[in-house]
Scaffold this motif. Structure first.
Motif, PDB file in Angstrom:
ATOM      1  N   GLN A   1     -19.133  32.174   7.948  1.00 47.79           N
ATOM      2  CA  GLN A   1     -18.836  31.399   6.734  1.00 47.79           C
ATOM      3  C   GLN A   1     -19.952  31.472   5.692  1.00 47.79           C
ATOM      4  N   GLY A   2     -20.943  32.316   5.917  1.00 53.41           N
ATOM      5  CA  GLY A   2     -22.016  32.442   4.942  1.00 53.41           C
ATOM      6  C   GLY A   2     -22.925  31.233   4.861  1.00 53.41           C
TER       7      GLY A   2
ATOM      8  N   ALA B   1     -17.339  18.862   1.597  1.00 54.90           N
ATOM      9  CA  ALA B   1     -16.507  19.001   2.794  1.00 54.90           C
ATOM     10  C   ALA B   1     -15.080  18.530   2.520  1.00 54.90           C
ATOM     11  N   LEU B   2     -14.112  19.420   2.723  1.00 56.24           N
ATOM     12  CA  LEU B   2     -12.687  19.128   2.554  1.00 56.24           C
ATOM     13  C   LEU B   2     -12.357  18.683   1.126  1.00 56.24           C
ATOM     14  N   SER B   3     -13.252  18.949   0.186  1.00 59.28           N
ATOM     15  CA  SER B   3     -13.105  18.415  -1.169  1.00 59.28           C
ATOM     16  C   SER B   3     -13.281  19.460  -2.265  1.00 59.28           C
ATOM     17  N   ALA B   4     -13.504  20.712  -1.897  1.00 61.86           N
ATOM     18  CA  ALA B   4     -13.675  21.747  -2.912  1.00 61.86           C
ATOM     19  C   ALA B   4     -12.304  22.288  -3.282  1.00 61.86           C
TER      20      ALA B   4
ATOM     21  N   ALA C   1     -13.410  19.665  11.357  1.00 62.83           N
ATOM     22  CA  ALA C   1     -12.538  20.500  10.543  1.00 62.83           C
ATOM     23  C   ALA C   1     -12.692  21.918  11.079  1.00 62.83           C
ATOM     24  N   PRO C   2     -11.639  22.513  11.608  1.00 66.55           N
ATOM     25  CA  PRO C   2     -11.782  23.842  12.219  1.00 66.55           C
ATOM     26  C   PRO C   2     -12.130  24.892  11.185  1.00 66.55           C
ATOM     27  N   GLN C   3     -12.505  26.054  11.671  1.00 67.25           N
ATOM     28  CA  GLN C   3     -13.019  27.089  10.781  1.00 67.25           C
ATOM     29  C   GLN C   3     -11.989  27.541   9.755  1.00 67.25           C
ATOM     30  N   ASN C   4     -10.715  27.554  10.116  1.00 66.68           N
ATOM     31  CA  ASN C   4      -9.722  27.967   9.123  1.00 66.68           C
ATOM     32  C   ASN C   4      -9.603  26.952   7.990  1.00 66.68           C
ATOM     33  N   ALA C   5      -9.890  25.674   8.280  1.00 64.49           N
ATOM     34  CA  ALA C   5      -9.946  24.684   7.203  1.00 64.49           C
ATOM     35  C   ALA C   5     -11.138  24.963   6.296  1.00 64.49           C
TER      36      ALA C   5
ATOM     37  N   SER D   1     -12.460  27.860   5.704  1.00 71.57           N
ATOM     38  CA  SER D   1     -12.120  29.027   4.889  1.00 71.57           C
ATOM     39  C   SER D   1     -11.198  28.639   3.731  1.00 71.57           C
ATOM     40  N   TYR D   2     -10.283  27.715   3.994  1.00 72.13           N
ATOM     41  CA  TYR D   2      -9.338  27.260   2.972  1.00 72.13           C
ATOM     42  C   TYR D   2     -10.091  26.662   1.782  1.00 72.13           C
ATOM     43  N   TYR D   3     -11.068  25.775   2.060  1.00 65.94           N
ATOM     44  CA  TYR D   3     -11.803  25.148   0.963  1.00 65.94           C
ATOM     45  C   TYR D   3     -12.860  26.077   0.378  1.00 65.94           C
ATOM     46  N   ASN D   4     -13.439  26.956   1.204  1.00 61.64           N
ATOM     47  CA  ASN D   4     -14.385  27.933   0.668  1.00 61.64           C
ATOM     48  C   ASN D   4     -13.725  28.824  -0.378  1.00 61.64           C
ATOM     49  N   HIS D   5     -12.474  29.171  -0.149  1.00 58.28           N
ATOM     50  CA  HIS D   5     -11.772  30.016  -1.117  1.00 58.28           C
ATOM     51  C   HIS D   5     -11.722  29.333  -2.487  1.00 58.28           C
ATOM     52  N   PHE D   6     -11.410  28.049  -2.506  1.00 63.52           N
ATOM     53  CA  PHE D   6     -11.378  27.331  -3.779  1.00 63.52           C
ATOM     54  C   PHE D   6     -12.766  27.315  -4.427  1.00 63.52           C
ATOM     55  N   LEU D   7     -13.785  27.113  -3.605  1.00 66.30           N
ATOM     56  CA  LEU D   7     -15.153  27.064  -4.129  1.00 66.30           C
ATOM     57  C   LEU D   7     -15.557  28.424  -4.697  1.00 66.30           C
ATOM     58  N   GLU D   8     -15.197  29.467  -3.984  1.00 69.26           N
ATOM     59  CA  GLU D   8     -15.620  30.812  -4.376  1.00 69.26           C
ATOM     60  C   GLU D   8     -14.836  31.355  -5.567  1.00 69.26           C
ATOM     61  N   THR D   9     -13.676  30.806  -5.837  1.00 63.93           N
ATOM     62  CA  THR D   9     -12.846  31.302  -6.944  1.00 63.93           C
ATOM     63  C   THR D   9     -12.754  30.311  -8.095  1.00 63.93           C
ATOM     64  N   TYR D  10     -13.519  29.219  -8.036  1.00 64.01           N
ATOM     65  CA  TYR D  10     -13.464  28.213  -9.099  1.00 64.01           C
ATOM     66  C   TYR D  10     -13.890  28.853 -10.418  1.00 64.01           C
ATOM     67  N   PRO D  11     -13.089  28.751 -11.463  1.00 64.01           N
ATOM     68  CA  PRO D  11     -13.356  29.521 -12.681  1.00 64.01           C
ATOM     69  C   PRO D  11     -14.293  28.862 -13.683  1.00 64.01           C
TER      70      PRO D  11
END
Length: 315
Positions: free
Chosen positions: A49-50, A246-249, A275-279, A281-291
């Motif tokens: 998860q970096g 956590a769970l908020s991005a 929060a399992p790892q797939n959760a 990843s779900y929020y990391n995606h939003f964080l990493e693509t926030y414009p």
């Protein structure tokens, strides 16, 4: 390890002695099962998860599991020593927030001193309520005074509020964000955040709904609840908090959080393994693509804000 080498301020540890204490009492974390944990699994997750370093804490219900104050002191000591052992074994990858046995204030003071002075903990974790008593409770004043004297970092994790769960709805789904908001407002209205300016307080899960409702709190307090208090003073104290992602991005939460929080006050959080790892990843995606990040904002969330709070982790 690949970019962004995050510092995760909201990652959990499951000491065997703590898991056994919960199991023996038929307890869990607000209707949420207690997952397996190992340092090896944590480091594998972090690599994927970096995350450079995870600062670990025991989650709700904390270490005060019943009316046995002496037992809570012993459990706090055991979980803190276990966490310190993990830090010694992995000093670059693992940090630790120490648990204290509130509402036993004397026990909490004793464990704070031991954890910070002897074990070298990075800070202290407090549950949002201690047997139904919120963190602005006047009886907790000696603990806040000592944490302020030490310029300590306090991580507030939500607990199940003193009310029944919604049917079929574990507390982490909805009640935890409510309880975080409730205790933060209690601290501000009770003067904790204004009396103790040297303590740094991190709120879990984006601060619940505090950023979204902050101007409701300040406006109604100053015009209806306590007309001797100014709205800007309430806002100043609310803005002293730090917030984890956590769970908020998310596309709906991040704009409100970033509009409200002071620069450097939004920190990365995963909530693993509850929060399992797939959760994650779900929020990391939003964080990493926030414009709409401003220059340096993503780096501040990922690591720079935490490096300012925890200099030993700075690279």
């Amino acid at each position: 390890m690949s970019f962004p080498a995050r510092i995760d301020v909201h990652q959990h540890i499951v000491p065997p002695v703590w898991a056994q204490a919960l199991e023996s009492r038929g307890l869990d974390s607000g209707g949420w099962a207690i997952p397996a944990w190992s340092a090896a699994d944590a480091i594998t997750m972090m690599d994927e998860q970096g995350i450079a370093t995870g600062i670990l804490s025991v989650t709700a219900p904390g270490v005060r599991l019943d009316n046995d104050a002496a037992g809570a002191r012993a459990l706090a000591r055991a979980v803190n020593e276990y966490g310190a052992e993990m830090v010694r074994d992995h000093p670059d990858r693992i940090g630790s927030f120490a648990s204290v046995p509130l509402p036993d204030v004397d026990g909490a003071l004793e464990e704070t001193a031991y954890a910070l002075d002897t074990l070298g903990a990075d800070g202290v974790v407090l549950m949002s309520n201690a047997q139904g008593r919120y963190l602005g409770d006047p009886d907790f004043e000696p603990l806040w005074a000592e944490l302020d004297r030490r310029e300590a970092i306090v991580f507030i994790h939500p607990a199940q509020p003193p009310m029944a769960l919604l049917p079929g709805t574990p507390a982490p789904l909805a009640d935890y964000i409510f309880d975080t908001t409730r205790t933060a407002l209690d601290m501000v209205l009770g003067g904790v955040m204004s009396r103790y300016p040297k303590v740094k307080v991190i709120l879990s899960h984006g601060g619940g709904f505090l950023p979204y409702a902050a101007y409701r709190f300040s406006g109604l307090t100053s015009t209806v609840v306590d007309t001797d208090r100014k709205a800007e003073d309430i806002l100043r104290d609310l803005k002293r908090f730090y917030f984890d992602t956590a769970l908020s991005a998310s596309p709906s939460a991040l704009p409100s959080l970033l509009a409200f929080a002071e620069p450097g006050h939004v920190l990365y959080g995963s909530d693993w393994p509850f929060a399992p790892q797939n959760a994650g990843s779900y929020y990391n995606h939003f964080l990493e693509t926030y414009p709409d990040f401003t220059p340096g904002q993503a780096e501040a969330i990922n690591h720079a804000g935490a490096e300012a709070l925890f200099p030993r982790l700075a690279r």
